[in-house]
Design an enzyme around this catalytic site. Structure first.
Site: not given
Ligand code: GAR
Length: 196
Positions: A12-14, A65, A90-92, A107, A109
């Site tokens: 969850g840093s984002n 789903k 991490m889910r479609l 999203n 990535h």
């Molecule tokens: C992030 O690097 C994000 O870009 C990636 O998961 C990480 C989550 O980090 N997302 C994907 O790979 C989506 N396909 P966080 O939990 O510290 O925010």
């Protein structure tokens, strides 16, 4: 003011960078709710600390789903959510949510899409030996890390790079680019709505 829901599965840093930008006044929005699919995710602690309502939906608890997403949708409606930001979710996303939030789900990535979609994009880029990778923010469609690209930023991979140092570089870029891009998207939506 845009009412935002963040979906996350892990650290969850984002999510943190989004709520910090809201708190700091750089992002004109409110984070109404966190949706998480992993009961032990660290992001839940972050939400609790920030006093943001958080709900865990485990796919296994639902028949399929579509039922899983209908339950999430009900929660989003309870909070009158306008927009969804996926932040390490991490889910479609399936048709139930895509139809309800058409062009309103984005999203982040950790690669320059369309290169290295899917899991462990940072590791994929590192192992491939590319010299440049980066971060992409895009609208979500039914594919895996597909959908129209909104913003990208390149990150160089130096000769002495380690996977860990690359991970740090990518996250540093993400934590600035995501709130900035969301701010642009919300501003554009606001202008479009006022032109109607
Ligand atoms: C992030 O690097 C994000 O870009 C990636 O998961 C990480 C989550 O980090 N997302 C994907 O790979 C989506 N396909 P966080 O939990 O510290 O925010």
């Amino acid at each position: 003011m845009c009412k935002l829901a963040v979906f996350a599965s892990g650290n969850g840093s984002n999510f943190q960078s989004i709520i910090d930008a809201i708190e700091g006044g750089q992002l004109q929005a409110t984070c109404e709710v966190l949706i998480c699919d992993q009961p032990s995710a660290k992001v839940l602690e972050r939400a609790e600390k920030a006093n943001i309502p958080a709900f865990v939906f485990k796919i296994k608890d639902f028949e399929n789903k579509s039922a899983f997403e209908r339950a999430i949708l009900e929660k989003l409606r309870d909070y009158d959510v306008h927009f969804i930001a996926l932040a390490g979710y991490m889910r479609l996303i399936g048709p139930t949510l895509l139809e309800a939030y058409e062009h309103k789900i984005v999203n982040i990535h950790p690669s320059l899409l369309p290169a290295f979609p899917g899991l462990d994009a940072i590791g994929q880029a590192f192992r491939a030996g590319v010299k440049v990778t980066g971060v992409t923010i895009h609208y979500v469609d039914s594919g895996m890390d597909t959908g129209p690209i909104i913003a990208q930023q390149a990150v160089e991979i130096s000769d002495d790079e380690t996977e860990e140092s690359l991970r740090k570089k990518i996250h540093t870029v993400e934590h600035v680019l995501y709130p900035q891009t969301l701010a642009h998207v919300f501003e554009k939506n606001k202008q479009e709505a006022s032109n109607k």
